[in-house]
Design a protein around this motif. Structure first.
Motif, mmCIF file in Angstrom:
data_model
loop_
_atom_site.group_PDB
_atom_site.id
_atom_site.type_symbol
_atom_site.label_atom_id
_atom_site.label_comp_id
_atom_site.label_asym_id
_atom_site.label_seq_id
_atom_site.Cartn_x
_atom_site.Cartn_y
_atom_site.Cartn_z
ATOM 1 N N SER A 278 0.779 -1.270 -0.114
ATOM 2 C CA SER A 278 -0.013 -0.068 -0.126
ATOM 3 C C SER A 278 0.738 1.199 0.029
ATOM 4 O O SER A 278 0.383 2.500 -0.294
ATOM 5 C CB SER A 278 -0.956 0.009 1.317
ATOM 6 N N GLN B 277 -6.390 -3.767 3.357
ATOM 7 C CA GLN B 277 -6.347 -2.645 2.616
ATOM 8 C C GLN B 277 -7.018 -1.390 2.829
ATOM 9 O O GLN B 277 -6.764 -0.353 2.752
ATOM 10 C CB GLN B 277 -6.441 -3.062 1.047
ATOM 11 N N LEU C 256 -5.144 1.874 3.651
ATOM 12 C CA LEU C 256 -5.378 3.192 2.762
ATOM 13 C C LEU C 256 -6.471 4.243 3.455
ATOM 14 O O LEU C 256 -6.387 5.421 2.955
ATOM 15 C CB LEU C 256 -6.204 2.750 1.390
#
Length: 820
Positions: free
Chosen positions: A404, A732, A736
């Motif tokens: 990421s 994720q 994020l």
């Protein structure tokens, strides 16, 4: 990248005169740079400590003013930083002449393909800055309280420009250690809103994350993977012009961005507008130096414009409507269960009633939490499945942090992480996937042979193969499809922040059909949708070819085992051949030299996701499943035989997990060890796990069987498939959504994040099972379960005998319909 730092100008809308005769004369002495880059030695206290000087030497070469510049030029870096900080000084001091230069520099933007509203707001900011400087200049002549009060009112109207500058990405700490995250403040930028004209229209701030990629000539991995001095390599070709570069050097190094800068822009600018403005700046910088550094850049902006809201996205609203419909069915199904079915003694009549009961939360929860045990279960598979899933989550917890690119000490971590012995459990997490291949092969073989023996499945009956293939597809795909739809629609609007972007960059628009055909490990590799589902493609493909081996084991018995061993040898041989020919590492391991990163894309497509490479544990599972049927769960062994067998088994397991520690620590491995591990490393783990399962079921590992077969693992085992599908998306979403950069520290941090990831993944899996998996499972049983026997002409018959075959784990793991 030397020219990338020209982008800092955009952060404050400043310009520097890019004349070709201008030189930058700021530099640090070599000794000063060494002092800055000198990290203290340490044991294993944290990932910021280093015992070697390779990283320091490489970073030092990045920043030196010499002919060996690999990425950054400190002269340009320092000059742009000075220009960046000058904007507020110019405005505060009333330096009108300097701000006129800024306006003149940005005039050519009008010729670029930038939208008129965006340009208008950019120049509104610049003119406001210019007017502020004029006001400051005039205020210096004020010598009474009245005019001072008036100027304070004017200054208050202009204060928002400093919020814009303050929200821009700035030079962070630890840039010498590879910190390339110049985030600025997402929240500060998004709060900026000021009236810009008499019509009451607003100048609103939007945060844009810009990512810059360099040409392969400046690939930072060369500093770690090359065996020669990277400084010498760069000196030999530093004077080459772009036209003289080799074709390999002209390729774009797009594996990771070399710089991430947060910009605060007006929300009238689209992502395309911001990209054109930034390109204007860094191309001007490159032109002034007669060099090329940036090969590509991406822009992701977040704002509150109406067109970016979910209610203006038709697909997302349709999916939201679908989910509301499902939740409504769950509500009515639960009420129907409590107030109609239960008072009637559990009797269900009519097709609509059966369909409504599919969504009963009460019924589905009872099925998920059922801990009853029958004599036909392989109990140890419950614990094996759950613990293997935990191992995968353990590895993915840190894999998705790195991919990421939300970490400010990524390079240090990647180089330092493999040097700690206990981190082999993270580095070798891909072995856990082999556990699921083995379980899949074991259950498929065990159940199919059992059905053939008791006559409930017949090789010459077409309905048997309909059950084997079609039901398998129908039982897996609805869960898979719904998650894919949620990821590409509703998940896009879940969060926001400096790192936020859609989980699937292409929204699976180009490759969704490949996933639903379970061919995503062969096609659309460059445009993957839900990349972690490569396992499902492999498992389904192996399931399709499994009958060849299963029938051979059933019909030929020992000769079938020989065929299985030959297939194992063929798979290992192909793996070794491709590995040696292509120069790949013996396993997909992270080493201190970052070797796997340089070849990751090729290794992934040619080896890691191919069924003819991943079939070895599946074949071992088929052999174990056949052996359990053949031994009828009775296989007596003497104490000495057990002792020798367990020593061999644990030696194989230890070798597979820790056998490459020296390689991960140093990046060096002998040819003989490379060949041996490529052939037997992953296979050893499959043999180790296969023996544990066989020993548990044949009375040779009662204590282990009691642990792995404990009832607490049964509900968790049923939720494992949903946990597998969900956990990469959840990880994720968390990374994020962060507003600040992540920083690796110590082992406790690793354990803490893993524990949270397991808890959240299985919590979400429980909800997902209630919403979709259990209804699908119950619908399957409603359609395909044999009807009650009835007498016809005095003979008891069952009209659906031939379609009784269940997917891999149904008779063994109650309520679980897949092998993951």
């Amino acid at each position: 990248m030397r020219g990338v730092f020209g982008l800092i100008l955009l952060c404050s809308f400043i310009s520097v005169s890019f004349s070709t005769d201008k030189a930058f004369h700021y530099s640090l002495s070599e000794s000063e740079l060494r002092d800055i880059q000198n990290y203290p030695d340490g044991a294993d206290a944290g990932y910021d400590d280093y015992e070697d000087s390779a990283l320091g030497d490489s970073v030092n070469s990045f920043f030196r003013e010499s002919n060996s510049q690999l990425i950054l030029d400190l002269d340009l870096f320092k000059q742009f930083y000075d220009e960046y900080t000058r904007v507020s000084d110019a405005a505060s001091e009333g330096d009108v002449d300097y701000l006129k230069t800024v306006l003149e520099f940005f005039e050519p933007l009008k010729q670029n393909d930038v939208s008129a509203p965006c340009l208008a707001d950019i120049f509104h900011f610049l003119w406001t800055t210019y007017n502020y400087a004029n006001t400051v200049k005039a205020a210096k002549t004020c010598d009474n309280c009245n005019c001072t009060r008036d100027y304070k009112i004017l200054f208050a109207d202009y204060e928002w420009i400093f919020g814009v500058v303050d929200a821009m990405g700035k030079i962070p700490a630890a840039i010498g250690g590879g910190n390339n995250l110049w985030l600025g403040s997402w929240s500060t930028c998004r709060k900026i809103s000021t009236v810009k004209n008499n019509q009451g229209q607003h100048w609103n701030g939007q945060y844009c994350m810009t990512r810059y990629y360099a040409y392969n000539k400046y690939n930072p991995l060369k500093a770690f993977t090359t065996k020669t001095n990277p400084t010498d390599v760069c000196r030999s070709n530093a004077s080459n012009t772009f036209s003289e570069w080799a074709a390999e050097d002209k390729a774009c190094f797009d594996m990771m961005p070399l710089l991430n800068i947060g910009l605060c822009m007006p929300d009238t600018c689209t992502d395309y507008d911001v990209q054109k403005v930034v390109e204007f700046l860094y191309k001007a910088a490159e032109l002034s130096m007669d060099s090329k550094f940036v090969c590509n850049m991406t822009v992701t902006c977040s704002n509150d414009r109406a067109e970016n809201k979910m209610y203006n996205n038709l697909p997302s609203m349709l999916v939201l409507t679908l989910m509301i419909g499902i939740f409504s069915l769950m509500f009515y199904g639960t009420c129907f269960h409590y107030y109609i079915v239960d008072p009637a003694g559990g009797k269900i009549e009519g097709k609509f009633s059966h369909l409504l009961m599919l969504f009963s939360i009460k019924r589905n929860t009872e099925q998920l939490m059922d801990t009853s045990v029958d004599g036909d279960q392989i109990r140890c598979l419950h614990g094996a499945r759950f613990l293997s899933m935990c191992w995968i989550i353990f590895g993915h917890t840190y894999y998705y942090i790195c991919t990421s690119f939300t970490t400010d000490n990524l390079i240090q971590t990647l180089r330092g992480f493999p040097k700690l012995f206990y981190n082999q459990l993270v580095v070798q997490a891909p072995l856990a996937v082999d556990s699921f291949f083995l379980l899949s092969g074991l259950l498929t073989t065990y159940i199919f042979i059992k059905k053939l023996k008791n006559g409930s499945a017949k090789l010459n009956a077409p309905v048997t193969w309909i059950a084997f293939y079609i039901r398998r597809y129908l039982r897996l795909t609805p869960v898979y499809l719904l998650l894919m739809i949620l990821i590409v629609t509703l998940s896009t609007y879940i969060s926001d922040g400096p790192f936020w972007r859609p989980l699937e960059r292409n929204n699976c628009k180009n490759s969704w059909w490949v996933n639903l055909l379970y061919l995503n490990n062969f096609f659309k590799q460059d445009d993957q949708c839900m990349g972690w589902t490569w396992y499902m493609a492999n498992d389904f493909q192996l399931h399709c070819f499994a009958p060849i081996l299963i029938i051979a084991l059933y019909k030929l018995e020992n000769k079938g085992v020989i065929l299985a061993v030959l297939m194992l040898a063929a798979s290992c041989g192909v793996n070794l051949y491709i590995t040696l020919i292509r120069g790949y590492p013996p396993a997909p391991l992270l080493t201190s030299t970052l070797e796997i990163i340089a070849v990751l894309d090729a290794y992934w497509t040619e080896l890691y996701v191919k069924p003819y490479i991943r079939c070895a544990p599946y074949i071992v599972g088929c052999i174990v499943g056949y052996a359990l049927n053949a031994t009828r769960k009775i296989f007596p062994m003497t104490v000495l035989q057990q002792l020798v067998t367990w020593i061999i088994a644990f030696s194989l397991g230890g070798y597979s997990v820790f056998g490459l520690f020296h390689y991960t620590k140093t990046g060096e491995i002998s040819v003989a060890w490379h060949v041996m591990y490529t052939l037997f490393g992953r296979l050893s783990f499959s043999l180790f796990l296969g023996w544990i399962i066989f020993a548990c079921e044949t009375g040779n590992a009662d204590k282990i069987n009691r642990i792995l077969g404990h009832k607490m693992f049964m509900p968790l085992s049923r939720m494992t498939f949903c946990a597998y599908l969900l956990h990469p998306a959840l990880l994720q979403l968390y990374y994020l959504s962060r507003n600040t950069a992540f920083h690796f520290t110590h082992a406790f941090q690793l354990f803490y994040m893993f524990s949270v990831a397991v808890f959240v993944s299985y919590g979400a899996a429980f909800l997902f099972c209630l919403v979709v998996e259990q209804p699908v499972t119950n619908f399957d049983k409603l359609i395909f379960t044999p009807k009650p026997r009835h007498r016809q002409n005095g003979i008891e018959t069952s009209p659906n005998t031939d379609i009784e075959l269940q997917p891999a784990s149904r008779p063994i793991i109650r309520g679980q319909h897949n092998d993951t």
